[in-house]
Design a protein around this motif. Structure first.
Motif, short mmCIF file in Angstrom:
data_model
loop_
_atom_site.label_atom_id
_atom_site.label_comp_id
_atom_site.label_asym_id
_atom_site.label_seq_id
_atom_site.Cartn_x
_atom_site.Cartn_y
_atom_site.Cartn_z
N THR A 182 0.77 -1.27 -0.15
CA THR A 182 -0.05 -0.01 -0.03
C THR A 182 0.77 1.34 -0.20
O THR A 182 0.65 2.32 -0.66
CB THR A 182 -0.74 -0.01 1.25
N ARG A 186 1.02 4.12 -2.91
CA ARG A 186 0.70 5.60 -2.75
C ARG A 186 1.92 6.43 -2.91
O ARG A 186 1.89 7.63 -3.56
CB ARG A 186 0.60 5.66 -0.94
N TRP A 189 1.58 7.06 -6.59
CA TRP A 189 0.71 8.09 -6.95
C TRP A 189 1.03 9.24 -6.76
O TRP A 189 0.92 10.18 -7.68
CB TRP A 189 -0.86 7.71 -6.07
#
Length: 374
Positions: A182, A186, A189
């Motif tokens: 995760t 992130r 992104w």
């Protein structure tokens, strides 16, 4: 435990919902894949209801009523479809956990990756449920399992503590792995977002430069069009000026020849009076020659001012930005420049004499000569 997925009415509702969502128009790849995964999971629940009943006791206990409500309402709004996706995803994760030797299930891996990578595309409520399923639901299932009545006999055995500890270690390892994945997503992104912002800023700067360049090109073309008009006017003014000059010289030459002829013939004073109209014509022509000369000089001065503006337009592409920054230091630094480029094109038309200026003096002179002749 009462059957949930194997209920005929509920299976019929699921089948109806699948037909509706397959006909639902989608906007973009995200909604298309989201609806596809929902249809796939619901179809598998209808096909294998007993397996889903056995392997999803945790979610059946806590969210089965929400699941049934969403299916029966068949609401096709984005919020409702997102929440249904989060519900079936929770069931799918629990079913995968309780499915032995199924770690290489390609379809489930694709489902999990889609949910993780598109977490921000879902509504806030659905996003929270999906994140819970990816990170904390496994531990909640384990806690629920430890407090359930089914483990009452297992707790009495000597291997229970060892089994629980191993399960705890395995779940912690899985949670750490999910957390690392995760965080990686992130960071990616964030990096993509910063790169996109940089590209947008570059494009914005390029568009501003192009707009400024277009504005000054338009200003230059306006001056160029005005310059062409003035050059044509200067051409005709020059021809008119030369024509008047030649005409004046011709009349003066004619008057000189006539005067000498009259002198040689010793004519009387009344014969010399015939020279007065010619002299008057010469004066009028000289006057208009002067007017034409001033008009010629005025047009030439205007052309010089226009050419100066055209030259200035070639190096002030960023004048607006430059002036805003330089004027903060010295407000009077660009005043001379602005006075030149933005001032009116001056001409001497206000100084050109009117067409009938001086005619009174010419008429008075002619009357005086006539009175003397009488």
């Amino acid at each position: 435990m009462k059957s949930f997925f194997n209920d005929q009415n509920f299976k019929a509702s699921i089948t109806t919902y699948i037909k509706v969502i397959k006909k639902q128009p989608t906007q973009g790849e995200f909604e298309e894949k989201r609806n596809s995964f929902i249809s796939w999971l619901l179809s598998d629940m209808v096909t294998n209801p007993i397996s889903w009943d056995e392997k999803t006791p945790f979610n059946k206990k806590f969210i089965s009523h929400h699941f049934k409500k969403r299916i029966e309402e068949a609401d096709m709004s984005k919020e409702s479809i997102d929440q249904l996706y989060s519900i079936v995803f929770r069931f799918a994760v629990e079913e995968h956990i309780n499915h032995p030797y199924d770690d290489d299930d390609i379809d489930f891996i694709e489902l999990k990756e889609f949910s993780r990578l598109h977490l921000n595309f879902f509504s806030q409520t659905a996003s929270g449920q999906i994140e819970f399923a990816l990170s904390d639901m496994g531990l909640s299932i384990l806690r629920h399992l430890m407090t359930s009545e089914e483990l009452s006999d297992i707790k009495k055995t000597g291997d229970f503590k060892k089994s629980i500890e191993q399960l705890h270690v395995d779940w912690n390892a899985e949670l750490d792995k999910q957390k690392i994945e995760t965080d990686s997503v992130r960071k990616k992104w964030k990096s993509d977002l910063e790169e996109t912002e940089d590209r947008v800023n570059q494009l914005q700067e390029t568009l501003i430069n192009q707009r400024n360049a277009f504005n000054f090109v338009g200003l230059y073309r306006g001056f160029e069009s005005l310059s062409d008009t003035k050059v044509k006017q200067l051409y005709w003014a020059r021809l008119f000026l030369v024509g008047l000059g030649l005409l004046v010289l011709g009349v003066i030459f004619f008057e000189i020849v006539s005067f000498h002829k009259a002198k040689e013939e010793n004519n009387g004073l009344h014969d010399y009076l015939s020279l007065i109209p010619v002299s008057s014509l010469v004066l009028v022509l000289i006057y208009y020659f002067r007017v034409s000369l001033m008009n010629f000089n005025s047009i030439r001065a205007q052309i010089m001012q226009i050419e100066l503006r055209k030259s200035l337009c070639q190096f002030i592409q960023n004048y607006a930005d430059y002036s805003s920054s330089i004027k903060s230091k010295d407000s009077n630094l660009l005043d001379k420049f602005e006075d030149i480029i933005f001032s009116n094109i001056m001409s001497s038309e206000d100084k050109i004499p009117s067409t009938f200026d001086g005619l009174e003096q010419i008429v008075s002179l002619i009357n005086a000569v006539k009175n003397k002749g009488k």
